[in-house]
Design a protein around this motif. Structure first.
Motif, PDB file in Angstrom:
ATOM      1  N   ARG A  50      30.011  50.432   7.834  1.00 12.70           N
ATOM      2  CA  ARG A  50      28.553  50.272   7.825  1.00 12.70           C
ATOM      3  C   ARG A  50      27.845  51.602   7.550  1.00 12.70           C
ATOM      4  O   ARG A  50      26.637  51.637   7.322  1.00 12.70           O
ATOM      5  N   GLY A  51      28.580  52.704   7.637  1.00 12.33           N
ATOM      6  CA  GLY A  51      27.968  54.019   7.374  1.00 12.33           C
ATOM      7  C   GLY A  51      26.978  54.416   8.456  1.00 12.33           C
ATOM      8  O   GLY A  51      26.055  55.191   8.200  1.00 12.33           O
ATOM      9  N   GLN A  52      27.155  53.865   9.649  1.00 12.70           N
ATOM     10  CA  GLN A  52      26.181  54.120  10.722  1.00 12.70           C
ATOM     11  C   GLN A  52      26.812  54.893  11.877  1.00 12.70           C
ATOM     12  O   GLN A  52      28.031  54.871  12.064  1.00 12.70           O
ATOM     13  N   VAL A  53      25.948  55.541  12.637  1.00 11.95           N
ATOM     14  CA  VAL A  53      26.316  56.096  13.934  1.00 11.95           C
ATOM     15  C   VAL A  53      25.573  55.259  14.981  1.00 11.95           C
ATOM     16  O   VAL A  53      24.574  54.622  14.635  1.00 11.95           O
ATOM     17  N   PRO A  54      26.016  55.220  16.214  1.00  8.89           N
ATOM     18  CA  PRO A  54      27.097  55.981  16.813  1.00  8.89           C
ATOM     19  C   PRO A  54      28.484  55.415  16.497  1.00  8.89           C
ATOM     20  O   PRO A  54      28.645  54.217  16.308  1.00  8.89           O
ATOM     21  N   ILE A  55      29.453  56.348  16.483  1.00 11.43           N
ATOM     22  CA  ILE A  55      30.866  55.972  16.386  1.00 11.43           C
ATOM     23  C   ILE A  55      31.574  56.765  17.488  1.00 11.43           C
ATOM     24  O   ILE A  55      31.436  57.994  17.546  1.00 11.43           O
ATOM     25  N   LEU A  56      32.295  56.061  18.333  1.00 11.96           N
ATOM     26  CA  LEU A  56      33.073  56.759  19.365  1.00 11.96           C
ATOM     27  C   LEU A  56      34.550  56.631  19.018  1.00 11.96           C
ATOM     28  O   LEU A  56      35.032  55.523  18.744  1.00 11.96           O
ATOM     29  N   ILE A  57      35.243  57.754  18.984  1.00 11.74           N
ATOM     30  CA  ILE A  57      36.694  57.723  18.748  1.00 11.74           C
ATOM     31  C   ILE A  57      37.384  57.909  20.101  1.00 11.74           C
ATOM     32  O   ILE A  57      37.186  58.933  20.776  1.00 11.74           O
ATOM     33  N   HIS A  58      38.109  56.886  20.462  1.00 16.01           N
ATOM     34  CA  HIS A  58      38.869  56.903  21.723  1.00 16.01           C
ATOM     35  C   HIS A  58      39.934  57.995  21.633  1.00 16.01           C
ATOM     36  O   HIS A  58      40.415  58.293  20.533  1.00 16.01           O
ATOM     37  N   PRO A  59      40.339  58.588  22.759  1.00 18.37           N
ATOM     38  CA  PRO A  59      41.411  59.590  22.708  1.00 18.37           C
ATOM     39  C   PRO A  59      42.673  59.077  22.004  1.00 18.37           C
ATOM     40  O   PRO A  59      43.407  59.867  21.415  1.00 18.37           O
ATOM     41  N   THR A  65      32.612  51.114  17.251  1.00 17.48           N
ATOM     42  CA  THR A  65      31.225  51.172  16.786  1.00 17.48           C
ATOM     43  C   THR A  65      30.451  50.096  17.545  1.00 17.48           C
ATOM     44  O   THR A  65      31.022  49.385  18.360  1.00 17.48           O
ATOM     45  N   GLU A  66      29.167  50.000  17.290  1.00 19.64           N
ATOM     46  CA  GLU A  66      28.239  49.075  17.947  1.00 19.64           C
ATOM     47  C   GLU A  66      27.948  49.590  19.366  1.00 19.64           C
ATOM     48  O   GLU A  66      28.787  49.489  20.276  1.00 19.64           O
ATOM     49  N   GLY A  67      26.746  50.129  19.504  1.00 22.74           N
ATOM     50  CA  GLY A  67      26.361  50.790  20.756  1.00 22.74           C
ATOM     51  C   GLY A  67      26.753  50.043  22.027  1.00 22.74           C
ATOM     52  O   GLY A  67      27.417  50.624  22.904  1.00 22.74           O
ATOM     53  N   PRO A  68      26.385  48.758  22.176  1.00 17.33           N
ATOM     54  CA  PRO A  68      26.720  48.079  23.423  1.00 17.33           C
ATOM     55  C   PRO A  68      28.229  47.985  23.673  1.00 17.33           C
ATOM     56  O   PRO A  68      28.672  48.080  24.817  1.00 17.33           O
ATOM     57  N   ALA A  69      29.024  47.813  22.598  1.00 17.39           N
ATOM     58  CA  ALA A  69      30.487  47.755  22.783  1.00 17.39           C
ATOM     59  C   ALA A  69      30.991  49.098  23.304  1.00 17.39           C
ATOM     60  O   ALA A  69      31.854  49.154  24.194  1.00 17.39           O
ATOM     61  N   ILE A  70      30.424  50.178  22.772  1.00 25.07           N
ATOM     62  CA  ILE A  70      30.834  51.520  23.227  1.00 25.07           C
ATOM     63  C   ILE A  70      30.445  51.698  24.692  1.00 25.07           C
ATOM     64  O   ILE A  70      31.233  52.165  25.524  1.00 25.07           O
ATOM     65  N   LEU A  71      29.217  51.307  25.014  1.00 25.09           N
ATOM     66  CA  LEU A  71      28.720  51.513  26.386  1.00 25.09           C
ATOM     67  C   LEU A  71      29.532  50.708  27.393  1.00 25.09           C
ATOM     68  O   LEU A  71      29.887  51.211  28.475  1.00 25.09           O
TER      69      LEU A  71
END
Ligand SMILES: N[C@@H](CCC(=O)N[C@@H](CS)C(=O)NCC(=O)O)C(=O)O
Length: 210
Positions: A50-59, A65-71
């Protein structure tokens, strides 16, 4: 090794930064300016199509991706931080309902306000798309304002400590016309001011709006 957060000032990465701080997680910010060249865009698309942020890379390398999934991932991974009610409870169902409501309607509506040209094939309609999006976003804030009046709570929406939904609301309120918010959503506006007093959130606010 900790998490890596691809983010950008005043974007959805604000909420993730706030949650990472409240969890006391190990993480590293990766500043991700808007791609300016095809090569930069292609590099970002490798991580998030999607070319969007936020992106969280797990250790372990998993891309989230998708803010609520990350939260919610952070809330589940750091239960001591108390960022979400216990899974399976009706309070958790209430919490997740409104988190999904804000992402699906408000965040997406705000994208239509910001990028109205993406939502019409007719350039002449762009201003009308933006105007309708503003009304749409406001209508959904008013729905939650009424819900807040019905929902009995303590200091925060789900108890005595801020939860993921609170963090998400805190972020979205920065993107609203704050005069409209104060006049039309007094309960939410007061809630936002309470959240702005939390020291970890103040640090993130300063970093994004200094
Ligand atoms: N559905 C995504 C939306 C993320 C999103 O729209 N991010 C914005 C910044 S707030 C972005 O990167 N926009 C760049 C673009 O769409 O080109 C989420 O909830 O995390």
């Amino acid at each position: 090794m900790g998490y890596r957060l691809f983010g950008r000032r005043q974007t959805g990465s604000m909420a993730i930064e706030a949650a990472l701080r409240l969890c006391d997680a190990q993480w590293e910010p990766i500043d991700t300016p808007r791609p300016r060249t095809e090569a930069e865009l292609a590099a970002l698309h490798q991580i998030n199509p999607r070319g969007q942020v936020p992106i969280l890379i797990h250790p372990d390398g998993t891309i989230i991706t998708e803010g609520p999934a990350i939260l919610l991932h952070l809330a589940d991974s750091f239960p001591a931080a108390g960022l979400a009610p216990a899974p399976g409870t009706s309070l958790r169902a209430w919490h997740d309902r409104w988190l999904a409501f804000f992402q699906a309607n408000v965040y997406e509506g705000m994208l239509r306000e910001l990028f109205p040209d993406r939502y019409t094939a007719d350039p002449a309609c762009t201003p009308a798309v933006a105007t309708a999006a503003t009304a749409y976003v406001r209508r959904h804030f008013l729905i939650f304002e009424a819900e807040l009046a019905r929902h009995s709570r303590r200091a925060f929406t789900c108890g005595d400590t801020p939860c993921v939904l609170d963090i998400y609301l805190w972020m979205l309120c920065f993107w609203m016309d704050t005069a409209w918010l104060a006049d039309n959503c007094p309960a939410l506006s007061a809630h936002w001011q309470r959240l702005r007093m939390i020291s970890d959130l103040q640090l993130v606010e300063k970093a994004h709006f200094r």
